[in-house]
Scaffold this motif. Sequence first.
Motif, PDB file in Angstrom:
ATOM      1  N   LYS A  76      -1.175  -1.089  -3.677  1.00  0.00           N
ATOM      2  CA  LYS A  76      -0.712   0.215  -2.516  1.00  0.00           C
ATOM      3  C   LYS A  76      -0.442  -0.633  -1.099  1.00  0.00           C
ATOM      4  O   LYS A  76       0.478  -0.225  -0.631  1.00  0.00           O
ATOM      5  CB  LYS A  76      -1.105   1.234  -3.339  1.00  0.00           C
ATOM      6  CG  LYS A  76       0.060   2.299  -2.801  1.00  0.00           C
ATOM      7  CD  LYS A  76      -0.530   3.806  -2.948  1.00  0.00           C
ATOM      8  CE  LYS A  76       0.040   4.739  -1.904  1.00  0.00           C
ATOM      9  NZ  LYS A  76       1.514   4.940  -0.988  1.00  0.00           N
ATOM     10  N   THR A  77      -1.925  -0.619  -0.765  1.00  0.00           N
ATOM     11  CA  THR A  77      -2.223  -1.147   0.978  1.00  0.00           C
ATOM     12  C   THR A  77      -1.209  -2.154   1.474  1.00  0.00           C
ATOM     13  O   THR A  77       0.016  -2.674   2.333  1.00  0.00           O
ATOM     14  CB  THR A  77      -3.238  -0.940   1.133  1.00  0.00           C
ATOM     15  OG1 THR A  77      -4.168   0.289   1.096  1.00  0.00           O
ATOM     16  CG2 THR A  77      -3.451  -2.164   2.582  1.00  0.00           C
ATOM     17  N   ASP A  93       2.939  -1.110   0.647  1.00  0.00           N
ATOM     18  CA  ASP A  93       3.334  -0.390   1.376  1.00  0.00           C
ATOM     19  C   ASP A  93       3.180  -0.679   3.002  1.00  0.00           C
ATOM     20  O   ASP A  93       4.511  -0.875   4.029  1.00  0.00           O
ATOM     21  CB  ASP A  93       2.533   1.021   1.686  1.00  0.00           C
ATOM     22  CG  ASP A  93       2.364   1.770   0.719  1.00  0.00           C
ATOM     23  OD1 ASP A  93       3.586   1.749   0.037  1.00  0.00           O
ATOM     24  OD2 ASP A  93       1.254   2.838   1.270  1.00  0.00           O
ATOM     25  N   ALA A  94       2.857  -1.801   3.314  1.00  0.00           N
ATOM     26  CA  ALA A  94       2.907  -2.395   4.378  1.00  0.00           C
ATOM     27  C   ALA A  94       3.990  -3.643   4.114  1.00  0.00           C
ATOM     28  O   ALA A  94       4.206  -4.508   5.686  1.00  0.00           O
ATOM     29  CB  ALA A  94       1.045  -3.587   5.050  1.00  0.00           C
ATOM     30  N   SER A 131     -12.136  -3.090   0.844  1.00  0.00           N
ATOM     31  CA  SER A 131     -11.901  -1.477   1.409  1.00  0.00           C
ATOM     32  C   SER A 131     -10.960  -1.163   0.504  1.00  0.00           C
ATOM     33  O   SER A 131      -9.573  -2.654   0.656  1.00  0.00           O
ATOM     34  CB  SER A 131     -11.489  -0.885   2.539  1.00  0.00           C
ATOM     35  OG  SER A 131     -10.951   0.616   2.930  1.00  0.00           O
ATOM     36  N   SER A 132     -10.260  -0.210   0.392  1.00  0.00           N
ATOM     37  CA  SER A 132      -9.115  -0.163  -0.537  1.00  0.00           C
ATOM     38  C   SER A 132      -7.690   0.222   0.426  1.00  0.00           C
ATOM     39  O   SER A 132      -6.459  -0.233  -0.008  1.00  0.00           O
ATOM     40  CB  SER A 132      -8.073   1.111  -0.973  1.00  0.00           C
ATOM     41  OG  SER A 132      -9.089   0.659  -2.943  1.00  0.00           O
ATOM     42  N   SER A 133      -8.339   0.047   2.441  1.00  0.00           N
ATOM     43  CA  SER A 133      -7.673   0.420   3.176  1.00  0.00           C
ATOM     44  C   SER A 133      -7.794  -0.451   3.739  1.00  0.00           C
ATOM     45  O   SER A 133      -7.972   0.239   5.481  1.00  0.00           O
ATOM     46  CB  SER A 133      -7.649   1.879   3.351  1.00  0.00           C
ATOM     47  OG  SER A 133      -8.968   2.347   3.764  1.00  0.00           O
ATOM     48  N   TYR A 134      -7.737  -1.470   3.599  1.00  0.00           N
ATOM     49  CA  TYR A 134      -8.104  -3.146   4.537  1.00  0.00           C
ATOM     50  C   TYR A 134      -6.922  -2.935   5.489  1.00  0.00           C
ATOM     51  O   TYR A 134      -5.538  -2.313   5.415  1.00  0.00           O
ATOM     52  CB  TYR A 134      -7.422  -4.423   3.644  1.00  0.00           C
ATOM     53  CG  TYR A 134      -6.548  -4.459   2.327  1.00  0.00           C
ATOM     54  CD1 TYR A 134      -5.506  -4.687   3.538  1.00  0.00           C
ATOM     55  CD2 TYR A 134      -6.816  -3.738   1.594  1.00  0.00           C
ATOM     56  CE1 TYR A 134      -4.357  -5.407   2.474  1.00  0.00           C
ATOM     57  CE2 TYR A 134      -5.815  -4.088   0.391  1.00  0.00           C
ATOM     58  CZ  TYR A 134      -4.388  -4.760   1.461  1.00  0.00           C
ATOM     59  OH  TYR A 134      -3.366  -4.910   0.652  1.00  0.00           O
ATOM     60  N   ASP A 135      -7.392  -3.239   6.755  1.00  0.00           N
ATOM     61  CA  ASP A 135      -6.105  -3.543   7.910  1.00  0.00           C
ATOM     62  C   ASP A 135      -5.539  -4.323   7.571  1.00  0.00           C
ATOM     63  O   ASP A 135      -5.244  -6.212   7.604  1.00  0.00           O
ATOM     64  CB  ASP A 135      -6.886  -4.155   8.606  1.00  0.00           C
ATOM     65  CG  ASP A 135      -6.166  -3.923  10.595  1.00  0.00           C
ATOM     66  OD1 ASP A 135      -4.906  -3.858  10.612  1.00  0.00           O
ATOM     67  OD2 ASP A 135      -6.563  -3.906  11.094  1.00  0.00           O
ATOM     68  N   THR A 136      -3.500  -3.916   7.849  1.00  0.00           N
ATOM     69  CA  THR A 136      -2.452  -5.256   7.266  1.00  0.00           C
ATOM     70  C   THR A 136      -1.980  -5.764   8.913  1.00  0.00           C
ATOM     71  O   THR A 136      -1.130  -6.755   8.653  1.00  0.00           O
ATOM     72  CB  THR A 136      -1.429  -5.286   6.705  1.00  0.00           C
ATOM     73  OG1 THR A 136      -1.107  -3.344   7.606  1.00  0.00           O
ATOM     74  CG2 THR A 136      -2.436  -3.983   5.145  1.00  0.00           C
ATOM     75  N   ALA A 166      -5.228   0.748  -6.328  1.00  0.00           N
ATOM     76  CA  ALA A 166      -4.782   1.284  -4.769  1.00  0.00           C
ATOM     77  C   ALA A 166      -5.114  -0.229  -3.136  1.00  0.00           C
ATOM     78  O   ALA A 166      -4.247  -0.059  -2.325  1.00  0.00           O
ATOM     79  CB  ALA A 166      -6.436   1.698  -4.131  1.00  0.00           C
ATOM     80  N   GLN A 167      -5.498  -1.101  -3.864  1.00  0.00           N
ATOM     81  CA  GLN A 167      -5.416  -2.074  -2.390  1.00  0.00           C
ATOM     82  C   GLN A 167      -4.086  -2.251  -2.877  1.00  0.00           C
ATOM     83  O   GLN A 167      -3.078  -3.439  -2.228  1.00  0.00           O
ATOM     84  CB  GLN A 167      -5.973  -3.160  -2.933  1.00  0.00           C
ATOM     85  CG  GLN A 167      -8.039  -3.106  -2.849  1.00  0.00           C
ATOM     86  CD  GLN A 167      -8.814  -4.111  -3.319  1.00  0.00           C
ATOM     87  OE1 GLN A 167      -8.692  -4.594  -3.932  1.00  0.00           O
ATOM     88  NE2 GLN A 167     -10.253  -3.708  -2.931  1.00  0.00           N
TER      89      GLN A 167
END
Length: 184
Positions: A43-44, A47-48, A12-17, A40-41
């Motif tokens: 950016k995730t 952003d983290a 996913s592009s919004s993987y758990d960080t 997107a990956q």
Amino acid sequence: MLHGIDVSSFQSSSYDTDGLSFVFMKATEGRSYVNPRLTAQTKTGRDAGLVVGFYHFLWPGNLDAQADHFLQHTPERPGDILAVDWEGTSDGSHAGNAEKDSFIRKLKQLRPHNRVMLYCNREFWLNVDRTSYAGDGLWIADYVTAGKPRIKAKWRIHQYSSQPHDKNVADFASKDALKEWAGG
């Protein structure tokens, strides 16, 4: 040890960080493939506040074209880490030692402000590699206890599991130490 993951278009592009200090994204492969989730990956991870890296799956031949393809699709940003994924391809071939070394050197020449690492599995490191050249650091895959790959060489990152995704540890005292190293 610091914890991190590596992701490709399969994740996913919004993987758990949560609990992570770094992330690597598969950016490219050969001369044509680009990860459709790369932006997107990335950016995730940014952003983290993670240390970000990108890797290229190396095919034999056309090294300059592969290097150009990889660098065209990865941001030129100090502190990002670049890596060469050296393993068997889907057709059963693999880049040779001279090609692997040349590709790493080409990336270091074209992006002198980024660290460049070699990613390979234990089998390749012990039985295929003949030069021990890993650029700025070795990222070794060996699915055993985290931080205990079965090699004698100095390593920076150890991929120790592929379930449920590729999990890694980095041999740095702190995230700040990793950032300082990545910043060159």
